[in-house]
Design a protein around this motif. Structure first.
Motif, PDB file in Angstrom:
ATOM      1  N   GLN A   1       0.782  -1.168  -0.007  1.00  8.31           N
ATOM      2  CA  GLN A   1      -0.358  -0.323   0.192  1.00  8.31           C
ATOM      3  C   GLN A   1       1.094   0.953  -0.233  1.00  8.31           C
ATOM      4  OE1 GLN A   1      -2.994  -0.079  -0.359  1.00  8.31           O
ATOM      5  NE2 GLN A   1      -2.305   2.706  -0.587  1.00  8.31           N
ATOM      6  N   ARG A   2       1.968   1.463   0.761  1.00 10.37           N
ATOM      7  CA  ARG A   2       2.256   2.499   0.823  1.00 10.37           C
ATOM      8  C   ARG A   2       3.330   2.883  -0.899  1.00 10.37           C
ATOM      9  NH1 ARG A   2       3.698   7.231   1.524  1.00 10.37           N
ATOM     10  NH2 ARG A   2       5.508   8.272   2.095  1.00 10.37           N
ATOM     11  N   LEU A   3       3.992   1.970  -1.574  1.00  7.00           N
ATOM     12  CA  LEU A   3       4.372   1.608  -2.488  1.00  7.00           C
ATOM     13  C   LEU A   3       2.922   2.075  -4.095  1.00  7.00           C
ATOM     14  CD1 LEU A   3       5.762  -1.801  -3.544  1.00  7.00           C
ATOM     15  CD2 LEU A   3       6.895   0.617  -2.299  1.00  7.00           C
ATOM     16  N   ARG A   4       2.084   2.199  -3.652  1.00  5.78           N
ATOM     17  CA  ARG A   4       0.943   2.735  -4.342  1.00  5.78           C
ATOM     18  C   ARG A   4       0.570   4.398  -3.755  1.00  5.78           C
ATOM     19  NH1 ARG A   4      -2.503  -2.721  -3.024  1.00  5.78           N
ATOM     20  NH2 ARG A   4      -1.939  -3.920  -5.286  1.00  5.78           N
ATOM     21  N   ASP A   5       1.085   4.566  -2.003  1.00  8.16           N
ATOM     22  CA  ASP A   5       1.298   5.993  -2.249  1.00  8.16           C
ATOM     23  C   ASP A   5       1.883   6.913  -2.948  1.00  8.16           C
ATOM     24  OD1 ASP A   5      -1.190   4.740  -0.581  1.00  8.16           O
ATOM     25  OD2 ASP A   5       0.221   4.856   1.395  1.00  8.16           O
ATOM     26  N   LEU A   6       2.978   6.334  -3.271  1.00 10.43           N
ATOM     27  CA  LEU A   6       4.352   6.600  -3.542  1.00 10.43           C
ATOM     28  C   LEU A   6       4.430   7.282  -4.362  1.00 10.43           C
ATOM     29  CD1 LEU A   6       7.176   4.782  -1.298  1.00 10.43           C
ATOM     30  CD2 LEU A   6       6.767   7.273  -1.147  1.00 10.43           C
ATOM     31  N   GLY A   7       3.184   6.301  -5.140  1.00 10.51           N
ATOM     32  CA  GLY A   7       3.087   6.549  -7.296  1.00 10.51           C
ATOM     33  C   GLY A   7       3.385   5.560  -8.365  1.00 10.51           C
ATOM     34  N   PHE A   8       3.359   4.011  -7.123  1.00 14.82           N
ATOM     35  CA  PHE A   8       3.731   3.301  -8.496  1.00 14.82           C
ATOM     36  C   PHE A   8       2.027   2.907  -8.890  1.00 14.82           C
ATOM     37  CE2 PHE A   8       7.293   3.441  -5.675  1.00 14.82           C
ATOM     38  CZ  PHE A   8       8.457   1.889  -6.289  1.00 14.82           C
ATOM     39  N   ASP A   9       2.737   2.316 -10.225  1.00 10.48           N
ATOM     40  CA  ASP A   9       1.672   2.191 -10.615  1.00 10.48           C
ATOM     41  C   ASP A   9       0.461   0.359 -10.339  1.00 10.48           C
ATOM     42  OD1 ASP A   9       0.957   3.971 -13.420  1.00 10.48           O
ATOM     43  OD2 ASP A   9       3.117   3.964 -13.424  1.00 10.48           O
ATOM     44  N   ALA A  10       1.975  -0.133 -10.476  1.00 12.72           N
ATOM     45  CA  ALA A  10       1.354  -1.690  -8.976  1.00 12.72           C
ATOM     46  C   ALA A  10       2.215  -1.950  -8.477  1.00 12.72           C
ATOM     47  CB  ALA A  10       1.314  -2.062 -10.522  1.00 12.72           C
ATOM     48  N   ALA A  11       2.042  -2.660  -7.396  1.00 10.55           N
ATOM     49  CA  ALA A  11       2.328  -3.206  -6.265  1.00 10.55           C
ATOM     50  C   ALA A  11       1.802  -4.577  -5.736  1.00 10.55           C
ATOM     51  CB  ALA A  11       3.351  -2.335  -5.405  1.00 10.55           C
ATOM     52  N   PHE A  12       2.627  -5.697  -5.323  1.00 10.94           N
ATOM     53  CA  PHE A  12       1.873  -6.842  -5.000  1.00 10.94           C
ATOM     54  C   PHE A  12       3.294  -7.831  -4.131  1.00 10.94           C
ATOM     55  CE2 PHE A  12       5.439  -7.589  -8.610  1.00 10.94           C
ATOM     56  CZ  PHE A  12       6.140  -8.611  -7.775  1.00 10.94           C
ATOM     57  N   ASP A  13       3.023  -8.797  -3.037  1.00 13.45           N
ATOM     58  CA  ASP A  13       3.379  -9.048  -2.005  1.00 13.45           C
ATOM     59  C   ASP A  13       4.359 -10.078  -2.735  1.00 13.45           C
ATOM     60  OD1 ASP A  13       4.004 -10.130   0.064  1.00 13.45           O
ATOM     61  OD2 ASP A  13       2.760  -9.675   1.302  1.00 13.45           O
ATOM     62  N   TYR A  14       5.040 -10.112  -2.418  1.00 10.80           N
ATOM     63  CA  TYR A  14       5.941 -11.579  -3.337  1.00 10.80           C
ATOM     64  C   TYR A  14       5.515 -13.080  -1.737  1.00 10.80           C
ATOM     65  CZ  TYR A  14       9.354 -10.813  -0.044  1.00 10.80           C
ATOM     66  OH  TYR A  14       9.973 -10.021   1.229  1.00 10.80           O
ATOM     67  N   HIS A  15       5.084 -12.613  -1.652  1.00  9.87           N
ATOM     68  CA  HIS A  15       4.837 -13.885  -0.649  1.00  9.87           C
ATOM     69  C   HIS A  15       2.889 -14.356  -1.484  1.00  9.87           C
ATOM     70  CE1 HIS A  15       7.091 -11.878   2.809  1.00  9.87           C
ATOM     71  NE2 HIS A  15       7.597 -13.338   2.700  1.00  9.87           N
ATOM     72  N   ASP A  16       2.690 -13.795  -1.797  1.00 13.30           N
ATOM     73  CA  ASP A  16       1.140 -14.429  -2.292  1.00 13.30           C
ATOM     74  C   ASP A  16       1.126 -14.742  -3.527  1.00 13.30           C
ATOM     75  OD1 ASP A  16      -0.106 -12.533  -0.914  1.00 13.30           O
ATOM     76  OD2 ASP A  16      -0.125 -10.840  -2.110  1.00 13.30           O
ATOM     77  N   GLY A  17       1.816 -15.566  -3.785  1.00 14.99           N
ATOM     78  CA  GLY A  17       2.629 -16.942  -5.052  1.00 14.99           C
ATOM     79  C   GLY A  17       3.585 -16.713  -5.719  1.00 14.99           C
ATOM     80  N   PRO A  18       3.974 -17.139  -6.231  1.00 12.50           N
ATOM     81  CA  PRO A  18       5.196 -17.393  -7.959  1.00 12.50           C
ATOM     82  C   PRO A  18       5.655 -16.136  -7.847  1.00 12.50           C
ATOM     83  CG  PRO A  18       4.159 -19.554  -8.492  1.00 12.50           C
ATOM     84  CD  PRO A  18       2.937 -18.328  -7.219  1.00 12.50           C
ATOM     85  N   VAL A  19       6.261 -15.405  -7.653  1.00 13.92           N
ATOM     86  CA  VAL A  19       6.690 -14.214  -8.233  1.00 13.92           C
ATOM     87  C   VAL A  19       6.262 -14.249  -9.746  1.00 13.92           C
ATOM     88  CG1 VAL A  19       9.018 -11.847  -8.654  1.00 13.92           C
ATOM     89  CG2 VAL A  19       8.858 -13.399  -6.355  1.00 13.92           C
ATOM     90  N   ALA A  20       6.586 -14.871 -10.540  1.00 14.75           N
ATOM     91  CA  ALA A  20       6.664 -15.120 -12.328  1.00 14.75           C
ATOM     92  C   ALA A  20       4.896 -14.435 -11.891  1.00 14.75           C
ATOM     93  CB  ALA A  20       7.187 -15.993 -12.939  1.00 14.75           C
ATOM     94  N   ASP A  21       4.320 -15.194 -11.475  1.00 19.03           N
ATOM     95  CA  ASP A  21       2.988 -14.887 -12.046  1.00 19.03           C
ATOM     96  C   ASP A  21       2.300 -13.293 -11.221  1.00 19.03           C
ATOM     97  OD1 ASP A  21       2.723 -17.161 -12.588  1.00 19.03           O
ATOM     98  OD2 ASP A  21       1.936 -18.242 -10.598  1.00 19.03           O
ATOM     99  N   ARG A  22       2.699 -13.180 -10.814  1.00 18.19           N
ATOM    100  CA  ARG A  22       2.353 -11.530 -10.004  1.00 18.19           C
ATOM    101  C   ARG A  22       2.934 -10.667 -11.062  1.00 18.19           C
ATOM    102  NH1 ARG A  22       0.521 -15.077  -6.932  1.00 18.19           N
ATOM    103  NH2 ARG A  22      -1.030 -14.535  -9.057  1.00 18.19           N
TER     104      ARG A  22
END
Length: 335
Positions: free
Chosen positions: A188-209
């Motif tokens: 959420q902090r990355l989105r607040d900083l203006g990133f267009d997209a961000a993901f938690d690498y614990h949520d599944g394979p990084v390649a998929d995210r």
């Protein structure tokens, strides 16, 4: 102010095997010698802990000498000159130097940089205006060869370097900025900083995210993590994509060889450029960087996060927590 005659410092008590522990550090009290001509005594008020320090705890040849057992560690610090035998650096000056991990430091006057703490905080010189800031700027612009319109992916994006890479890329005209981080709050902090997209690498394979976050691929990957992240980025890089290899924190505490990236052959057909770098090789960009960063800060275009711990005794755990990803932005220890 009466100059102290003794101080405390943290020494490397043992070389970590895998993840560092508090037993790898020891606090000692030492006597301070008299100042020689041209020297200053600095009372440290804040010090930096950084991921690169983990490599220096191993007894291996690298771009910077390893820490020595039973000797004090070192690193970026800021403080106040409390005694001086130099006309160029008087008592009361606020300075930046490289002898952290101790409450007081004796240095030659030409080994410190006088800083202005009226306009920015002293800890800014350990982060956004210091080594992490220059690392982000040089890695993105000079190493990765960023061009307006590039899609940029940053791993470890909530850290001191990564958070600045994403913001700088956005300010310089990236078409899309994607970041990975290790918790929902950091995402959420990355989105607040203006990133267009961000993901938690614990949520599944990084390649998929990453595929979901960058459906049209990426042109630049700023690598702070290595391993699975680097493999995923290679898979998503477009033709003539570029990688700035800054760090590999996912591997720093590994006791066995790590397999990724397993798709390096893709670099051939995609004509990728993977380039490692250390910030010391880009000191010629320091003035350019500070000028642009100062303007961005003054305009309110850059946001800076810090995670603070208090007291020299807290420094070892602060470093351990940094390696575990407990920080958002720059980790500093105030003294």
């Amino acid at each position: 102010m009466t100059a102290p005659t003794s101080t405390r410092q943290i020494v490397l008590a043992a070389r970590p095997q895998g993840w560092p522990t508090p037993d790898d550090f020891r606090i000692e009290t030492i006597e301070l010698p008299e100042l020689a001509d041209g020297q200053v005594l600095v009372r440290n008020t804040a010090m930096s802990v950084d991921p690169y320090m983990r490599g220096r705890m191993n007894d291996v040849k690298s771009y910077v000498p390893p820490f020595r057992l039973d000797e004090p560690l070192d690193g970026g610090a800021v403080g106040e000159v409390v005694a001086s035998r130099s006309e160029s650096v008087p008592v009361g000056a606020r300075v930046l130097h490289g002898l952290g991990w101790r409450e007081h430091a004796i240095l030659p006057a030409d080994g410190v940089t006088v800083i202005d703490t009226e306009r920015v905080s002293e800890t800014a010189y350990l982060g956004v205006l210091g080594m992490p800031g220059l690392t982000a700027y040089a890695g993105l612009t000079a190493v990765a060869g960023f061009r307006e319109g590039d899609a940029v992916f940053v791993s470890g994006a909530a850290g001191a370097v990564g958070s600045l890479v994403g913001q700088i890329a956005r300010l310089m005209g990236a078409s899309r900025v994607i970041g990975s981080a290790g918790s929902p709050d950091k995402v959420q902090r990355l989105r607040d900083l203006g990133f267009d997209a961000a993901f938690d690498y614990h949520d599944g394979p990084v390649a998929d995210r990453l595929r979901e976050a960058a459906p049209d691929g990426i042109d630049v990957y700023f690598d702070n993590v290595g391993g699975e992240h680097l493999e995923a980025a290679i898979g998503r890089l477009n033709l003539h994509g570029r990688v700035a290899m800054c760090g590999a924190i996912s591997q720093y505490n590994a006791t066995e060889p790590t397999p990724a990236p397993r798709n390096l052959a893709l670099a051939i057909g995609k004509q990728l450029t993977l380039r490692g770098f250390i910030v010391g090789s880009y000191s010629h960009l320091a003035d350019e960087f500070r000028g642009r960063m100062t303007d961005w800060i003054a305009a309110g275009d850059i946001s800076v996060d810090e995670t603070r711990r208090e007291g020299l005794d807290a420094a070892p755990q602060a470093f351990i927590d940094l390696m575990r990803g407990a920080n958002t932005g720059k980790m500093v220890v105030t003294l």
